[in-house]
Design a protein around this motif. Structure first.
Motif, mmCIF file in Angstrom:
data_model
loop_
_atom_site.group_PDB
_atom_site.id
_atom_site.type_symbol
_atom_site.label_atom_id
_atom_site.label_comp_id
_atom_site.label_asym_id
_atom_site.label_seq_id
_atom_site.Cartn_x
_atom_site.Cartn_y
_atom_site.Cartn_z
ATOM 1 N N GLU A 124 -6.283 2.244 -9.027
ATOM 2 C CA GLU A 124 -6.651 3.621 -8.695
ATOM 3 C C GLU A 124 -5.462 4.578 -8.824
ATOM 4 N N THR A 125 -4.264 4.077 -8.572
ATOM 5 C CA THR A 125 -3.089 4.951 -8.607
ATOM 6 C C THR A 125 -2.494 5.080 -10.005
ATOM 7 N N TYR A 184 -6.496 -1.336 -5.679
ATOM 8 C CA TYR A 184 -5.790 -0.159 -5.171
ATOM 9 C C TYR A 184 -4.720 0.300 -6.160
ATOM 10 N N ASN A 203 -8.388 5.902 2.758
ATOM 11 C CA ASN A 203 -7.137 5.486 2.126
ATOM 12 C C ASN A 203 -6.082 5.114 3.153
ATOM 13 N N MET A 242 0.919 4.186 -2.869
ATOM 14 C CA MET A 242 0.626 5.581 -2.554
ATOM 15 C C MET A 242 1.757 6.507 -2.998
ATOM 16 N N HIS A 274 -9.598 11.404 -7.139
ATOM 17 C CA HIS A 274 -10.221 10.315 -6.383
ATOM 18 C C HIS A 274 -10.688 10.755 -5.003
ATOM 19 N N ARG A 299 -6.554 1.564 4.798
ATOM 20 C CA ARG A 299 -6.624 0.405 3.909
ATOM 21 C C ARG A 299 -5.698 -0.739 4.324
ATOM 22 N N TRP A 332 0.835 -1.217 0.000
ATOM 23 C CA TRP A 332 0.000 0.000 0.000
ATOM 24 C C TRP A 332 0.864 1.259 0.000
ATOM 25 N N LEU A 342 -8.202 -6.879 -3.871
ATOM 26 C CA LEU A 342 -8.240 -5.533 -3.283
ATOM 27 C C LEU A 342 -6.942 -4.777 -3.546
ATOM 28 N N ILE A 343 -5.813 -5.460 -3.423
ATOM 29 C CA ILE A 343 -4.535 -4.796 -3.701
ATOM 30 C C ILE A 343 -4.440 -4.408 -5.168
#
Length: 221
Positions: free
Chosen positions: A219-220, A216, A147, A111, A125, A150, A107, A212-213
């Motif tokens: 999204e980035t 994520y 965020n 980020m 987002h 998470r 994560w 889920l990872i």
């Protein structure tokens, strides 16, 4: 007699070193199966599973190297979950320290990559489309908190699901000393059903962690 029911998850050994954590390395015994002349059944099952996961993640992840990384995480978590179903084998995925070791670095790297490479995309987002102007500060705060937590939610979800099933099986097995001998076959039947349910939970939780990872990461990017 156990003073605490959660003592079944303690990495305790007869010597001072906690050698129970070495159980996670037993997965390495499954890797050299490609050197067999005739593929074994386990190797064929692993190959079919990897191909299925590659197809499932092709819409989310385009890079094949990234797919292999997420599939490796899935296999490691799934096999560790399965090993916890065998008697006298330590379950490393029932500990927050193990699961957080996977969730937090991944994560954090996503980020850092997102805010350095796609800063405008990350700001978009934080405010969903169609949000009223008066609610924008609150939405930014809520999205930021969601965020940040998470990796904690990933860790607690996997840990809680692993602990819950093991505790239920332990509680049921402790009832045998207080039951009539006629009721013991029914207790064994219930435990077998729960064990089959735990096998499905071991696969589902590893799959949820991987998906889920990957979401994520989407999204980035």
């Amino acid at each position: 007699m156990m003073n605490n029911l959660f003592l079944i998850f303690d990495p305790s050994t007869y010597i001072k070193l906690s050698l129970n954590w070495i159980s996670s390395l037993l997965i390495m015994m499954l890797l050299p199966m490609m050197f067999w002349i005739i593929p074994s059944r386990i190797y064929i099952m692993m190959w079919l599973l990897m191909n299925k996961l590659m197809e499932e993640t092709k819409e989310i992840i385009k890079n094949n190297n990234m797919k292999l990384m997420f599939i490796t995480i899935f296999l490691f978590i799934m096999l560790n979950n399965f090993m916890g179903l065998f008697p006298y084998i330590f379950t490393s995925t029932s500990h927050i320290s193990t699961n957080l070791t996977f969730a937090l670095p991944i994560w954090l790297s996503l980020m850092i990559f997102g805010w350095l490479k796609n800063m405008n995309h990350m700001f978009i987002h934080l405010i969903p489309q169609g949000t009223p102007l008066i609610l924008m500060p609150f939405m930014v705060m809520i999205e930021t908190i969601s965020n940040i937590i998470r990796p904690l939610t990933l860790t607690v979800r996997l840990t809680a699901n692993m602990i819950a099933g093991h505790l239920l099986l332990t509680l049921l097995s402790s009832l045998k000393n207080h039951m009539n001998i006629i009721m013991i076959p029914s207790l064994l039947f219930i435990q077998i059903i729960l064990l089959m349910l735990e096998m499905s939970v071991a696969i589902i939780q590893a799959y949820v962690f991987m998906v889920l990872i990957s979401l994520y990461m989407k999204e980035t990017n």
